[in-house]
Write an enzyme that holds these catalytic residues in place. Sequence first.
Site, PDB file in Angstrom:
ATOM      1  N   THR A  91       0.672  -1.368   0.005  1.00  0.00           N
ATOM      2  CA  THR A  91      -0.050  -0.012   0.045  1.00  0.00           C
ATOM      3  C   THR A  91       0.895   1.218   0.114  1.00  0.00           C
ATOM      4  OG1 THR A  91      -1.700  -1.323   1.395  1.00  0.00           O
ATOM      5  CG2 THR A  91      -1.782   1.150   1.244  1.00  0.00           C
TER       6      THR A  91
ATOM      7  N   THR B  15       3.207 -21.514  20.386  1.00  0.00           N
ATOM      8  CA  THR B  15       1.970 -21.522  21.190  1.00  0.00           C
ATOM      9  C   THR B  15       0.965 -20.685  20.170  1.00  0.00           C
ATOM     10  OG1 THR B  15       0.786 -20.432  23.086  1.00  0.00           O
ATOM     11  CG2 THR B  15       2.726 -19.429  22.430  1.00  0.00           C
TER      12      THR B  15
HETATM   13  N1  ASP Z   1      -2.151  -6.180   0.959  1.00  0.00           N
HETATM   14  C1  ASP Z   1      -1.093  -5.025   1.235  1.00  0.00           C
HETATM   15  C2  ASP Z   1       0.086  -5.744   1.267  1.00  0.00           C
HETATM   16  O1  ASP Z   1       0.481  -6.401   2.293  1.00  0.00           O
HETATM   17  C3  ASP Z   1      -1.231  -4.362   2.461  1.00  0.00           C
HETATM   18  C4  ASP Z   1      -0.301  -3.332   2.740  1.00  0.00           C
HETATM   19  O2  ASP Z   1       0.402  -2.837   2.234  1.00  0.00           O
HETATM   20  O3  ASP Z   1      -0.253  -2.975   3.978  1.00  0.00           O
HETATM   21  O4  ASP Z   1       0.846  -5.997   0.362  1.00  0.00           O
END
Ligand code: ASP
Length: 343
Positions: free
Chosen positions: A14, A277
């Site tokens: 993101t 765990t």
């Molecule tokens: N789906 C995204 C990723 O892990 C979410 C993020 O960037 O935080 O690439």
Amino acid sequence: MRKPKILLIYTGGTIGMIEDPKTGVLKAFDFQHLNDQIPELGRIAAELTAVSLDEPIDSSDMNPLIWARIAKQIFNCYTNFDGFVILHGSDTMAYSASALSFMIQGLQKPIIFTGSQLPIGTIRTDGKENLITAIEIAATLDKNGLPLISEVAIYFEYTLFRGNRTTKISAHNFDAFASPNFQPLAKAGVTIQYNTSNFFQSSFSDLHLSTKMDDRVALLKIFPGFSPLVYESLFDVKKVKGIVLETFGAGNGPRNSDFFDVLEKYIAEGGVVVNVTQCFSGAVDQGKYANSTIFNKLGVLSGKDITTEAAITKLMYLLGNSNSVSGVKEDFTRCLVGELSTI
Ligand code: ASP
């Protein structure tokens, strides 16, 4: 005073996305134009070089081959930079940080993962603070002019964590990570407060790179009513070399003779089983309860307070690099890069 040199590696996620104003669709922006998105970077007291994976990915697509590519990239230009910042999707960041901590050992410089919950181009983004502070931490030198941090870490929402102690805890909150069994390395407020007594110092005098990972590992989370026969095919040492077993509480499992039989046979044939765990915090203590003493007898290894993310990547790393099952077992219970507490 010279400006520390920092290499930014954009892998995807993101943080590197901007919203197309017309369609609203998120797409990766050109990382060579990073300053256009975050003009504040021009004011950081560090010399930045930015590179990107050829095809930035959602971190759900992360895998050992890409870990190897990133590790080699850092290894090959290690002497040219004072620190490394990896921009990465948050979903699998804890796995990647753990994997890199095993693949590159003997670090005298920081590798800091960061990302964000909202794209950098959005008005409420958490990405700017995360990136700017991650760079600032990576560029911090000690009184001898050497990098302050010399390990793989994750910086997210005002906190710097040891990477291989970290787990993603929220798909919604800006403070998306926690390190339940290990105190943070730093907290960023008006100033950045470092918890120097928690820093990892490698005993290696030079850098070691090993990118071999054996992906023939499995993760099995048990639950009340779990039928070992459903999972019988997993306990086939020709296909699966190691299993991370997520058990209840301090490492307990059901007293089920079918379960014990498959475990016994699998371990006798050379499979490695590690007990971690399911709890958010705390450690496995095999033998504390009657429901875990059998694991000691069967040769299941205690993962102590290791995270599932670190257990999986450590198993991949050890299976990929050791010539014997006994070597894998011995190394698994040792603390290699600060991933577990030994007391
Ligand atoms: N789906 C995204 C990723 O892990 C979410 C993020 O960037 O935080 O690439």
